[in-house]
Design a protein around this motif. Structure first.
Motif, PDB file in Angstrom:
ATOM      1  N   GLU A 195      34.890  23.723  60.282  1.00 16.93           N
ATOM      2  CA  GLU A 195      35.988  24.131  61.154  1.00 16.93           C
ATOM      3  C   GLU A 195      35.863  23.388  62.483  1.00 16.93           C
ATOM      4  N   ASN A 199      28.024  28.941  57.730  1.00 16.21           N
ATOM      5  CA  ASN A 199      29.207  29.000  56.864  1.00 16.21           C
ATOM      6  C   ASN A 199      28.928  29.699  55.537  1.00 16.21           C
ATOM      7  N   GLY A 257      27.323  35.659  55.151  1.00 23.59           N
ATOM      8  CA  GLY A 257      28.422  36.600  55.306  1.00 23.59           C
ATOM      9  C   GLY A 257      28.035  37.915  55.964  1.00 23.59           C
ATOM     10  N   ARG A 258      26.732  38.164  56.071  1.00 18.49           N
ATOM     11  CA  ARG A 258      26.260  39.406  56.672  1.00 18.49           C
ATOM     12  C   ARG A 258      25.103  39.079  57.600  1.00 18.49           C
ATOM     13  N   LEU A 267      23.963  36.162  52.002  1.00 22.22           N
ATOM     14  CA  LEU A 267      24.968  35.141  51.697  1.00 22.22           C
ATOM     15  C   LEU A 267      26.346  35.767  51.505  1.00 22.22           C
ATOM     16  N   ARG A 268      27.381  34.956  51.705  1.00 22.69           N
ATOM     17  CA  ARG A 268      28.734  35.399  51.408  1.00 22.69           C
ATOM     18  C   ARG A 268      28.855  35.618  49.916  1.00 22.69           C
ATOM     19  N   ALA A 269      29.730  36.506  49.518  1.00 25.17           N
ATOM     20  CA  ALA A 269      29.948  36.748  48.092  1.00 25.17           C
ATOM     21  C   ALA A 269      30.396  35.449  47.405  1.00 25.17           C
ATOM     22  N   ASP A 270      31.155  34.643  48.140  1.00 26.32           N
ATOM     23  CA  ASP A 270      31.692  33.415  47.542  1.00 26.32           C
ATOM     24  C   ASP A 270      30.917  32.173  47.993  1.00 26.32           C
ATOM     25  N   VAL A 316      23.427  46.554  59.084  1.00 21.64           N
ATOM     26  CA  VAL A 316      23.970  45.595  58.140  1.00 21.64           C
ATOM     27  C   VAL A 316      25.468  45.799  58.040  1.00 21.64           C
ATOM     28  N   GLN A 317      26.197  44.800  58.347  1.00 17.04           N
ATOM     29  CA  GLN A 317      27.647  44.917  58.295  1.00 17.04           C
ATOM     30  C   GLN A 317      28.226  43.702  57.610  1.00 17.04           C
ATOM     31  N   ASP A 318      29.361  43.886  57.108  1.00 19.50           N
ATOM     32  CA  ASP A 318      29.989  42.840  56.319  1.00 19.50           C
ATOM     33  C   ASP A 318      30.722  41.885  57.248  1.00 19.50           C
ATOM     34  N   LEU A 319      30.515  40.578  57.076  1.00 21.45           N
ATOM     35  CA  LEU A 319      31.161  39.624  57.987  1.00 21.45           C
ATOM     36  C   LEU A 319      32.249  38.815  57.314  1.00 21.45           C
ATOM     37  N   GLU A 320      32.416  39.035  56.052  1.00 29.73           N
ATOM     38  CA  GLU A 320      33.382  38.193  55.345  1.00 29.73           C
ATOM     39  C   GLU A 320      34.778  38.430  55.892  1.00 29.73           C
ATOM     40  N   GLN A 321      35.480  37.338  56.057  1.00 27.09           N
ATOM     41  CA  GLN A 321      36.839  37.471  56.605  1.00 27.09           C
ATOM     42  C   GLN A 321      37.787  37.908  55.486  1.00 27.09           C
TER      43      GLN A 321
END
Lengths: 208, 208, 208, 208
Positions: A2, B68, B71-72, B142-145, C203-208
């Protein structure tokens, strides 16, 4: 990649490098001394501070205009930007040289100081061109909706920059004081030119 | 814990630490003196500035790539990042040592300066590994994706880093100048490698 | 008043104050000198750097936790935050005193340095309490959906802070070295405690 | 031109200039020396630090209030903001003069230091007026939904600023210490006034 974080990093380097310039403005006045005379005598450091701060403000504003036209980034672009910022962050050093050596009894030292100053800004302009033409050549990283008129305008203006700074540097080798005044006038010219010329082009709506 | 503010803090530390490097570039020239000779004589400080600035730019870019995929965040991750940034923000000190002591008549001092430089970057690489493997082990943060290919690529590259810096540090103990050139070449290698190797991987669309 | 720009300003002050700490790490070594001995001899400045950087990292992380519970801001809150940041930005000064005077042949100077260090962090903790209790008292500026358990947890932890720092400062007046070790251990304790204790909570979710 | 990046740059300059103030707080104490006496003797540098930090915090908060009413930006506005920030970033220099020369045996030096301090803040207030009236005159750059009461309130308050600072500067020329206390009281007045007066006006909801 980004551009958001790239702009945060770039804005940080611009803001810090510009603000660090004040560390070059110094008056050594061990008691007893005449502080008023010392403060007046330090005028070249105020002029150097102002010229460098305004020039960096202009480069920052132009970087902003450029990034507005760019929609993608790759690692090469990132690395070129790092090299560009490396030259920008170097500016406080030649600014200190100029602040300390304008008025130096040895004209050779005045000449050296203004020459290093000029070479730094010439390199800044060169690196800015490299960043821009890497991104815009063949539309490589431009936004799909980049305005061709703005893109051509940037290319046309940027290509002149290094030559102007090179010319001012050469002028400074002949007469340091003429060169120094030249750098000031060029910064001033940009402030006025961009205010008048850019008025219609850049007015944009910011309402959320 | 959002990563947004963590990235702002990290970007700030990177930008400030990189920009502070210029304070190490200094020329003391009490009148009367030959400024031109002093400016040329200070070449190790320019080289040290460039090597450290570019290396920090690369670490910053890699930190960006890492974030990038994440995610958490939890408090442990936050504290490990603070320790990582503590080592990053330490870089201006060994950079000053190298700037001042490359060319020192005592080769033992050259060796000390380059060794402290090497140890600092070895620690940086170690801490970056700790941060990354804490986050990625078992996919903890890590992010789920997250892209498994990118995750494996980061792990594979990162694990090499500390060993390269350790090797360069050992080389510097034997021959300081060879070590110093090694650090420069390694930074240069990364700039080129990441530009070429990373071109396809990292091109991403930034249009809003 | 949005908190967005307030957090940007606060993050900036934290990042800059933490990164400026490196300017206190210095080794003066005029040639000829034994750089290796000087670098080893400067160990108090590395310890002071690490203790202050980590402590500021912890305060920054806690400020983040606090801001997450706050949904509104008024001018009083803004001004109290400026006063809080004023104390945070003061930290590099006592850190330099400690770096230079741990190991001072005069124990009275060691005592002064550690006492100023302790008073500064006591004031930081006091100001952080003022900011927090102004915002949370009667739910004045809390988010409508603020988690009462987190709010009580912050209040319970914060109220202890100034007393711990005051205790360490008093210990430092009796024995400067015990006090200095106490500050280090307290920072270390916080790093470990917040990592373990805070794991589930934050712990919190950061995914957009 | 989005105001987003302009605010990031401005916030950066404010945060850095305010945090750099700590570099002016210094105690030189070569062993053997009485550190406690030196630390107490440096009281003017703490007062100067506090007065400048708080004043910059107030200017930053006011800049925030102003930007909330502005919905568009053009190049002229950008350049005026750069000139405004140039004066803001200059503040650490007069702050150092005041820190070093309050208590100077020569009252003329005290007078010079406080006068330079006053002139700098007078210029800051003048430039802030230029920025504001350029943007608000005829509603040129205001948001469509700008609150006319807030706009008039800003105009009415801002126009007073330069005269107050000019008055304090003149008072400082007659009696440096009275002038210095005046600057402190004026900062304090603003902190209290804006907290009380601004309470109802500025409470805004931040919940996303």
């Amino acid at each position: 990649m980004e551009t958001g974080r790239l702009e945060t990093f770039a804005d940080g380097v611009f803001a810090i490098a510009a603000t660090l310039l004040i560390l070059n403005v110094d008056v050594s006045c061990e008691t007893p001394c005449d502080l008023r005379a010392q403060v007046l005598h330090a005028w070249p450091s105020y002029v150097a501070y102002a010229a460098s701060f305004v020039t960096m403000g202009i480069i920052w504003a132009n970087h902003h205009t450029v990034m507005n036209q760019i929609g993608r980034a790759d690692r090469t672009f990132l690395m070129l930007t790092v090299l560009f910022l490396m030259v920008v962050a170097f500016v406080p050093f030649p600014t200190r040289l100029v602040a300390e050596h304008i008025g130096d009894p040895l004209i050779a030292n005045e000449r050296t100081a203004v020459a290093v100053y000029g070479i730094t800004f010439t390199l800044t302009a060169v690196m800015f061109n490299v960043v821009w033409f890497y991104a815009s050549r063949g539309g490589r990283l431009l936004r799909a909706d980049a305005d061709p008129r703005v893109v051509r305008g940037i290319s046309r203006t940027f290509v002149v920059g290094p030559w102007v700074y090179l010319g001012l540097t050469l002028a400074a080798l002949i007469s340091p004081k003429v060169g120094a005044i030249g750098f000031l006038l060029f910064a001033l010219f940009w402030v006025i030119e961009s205010s008048v010329f850019g008025r219609d082009r850049d007015v944009q709506d910011l309402e959320q």
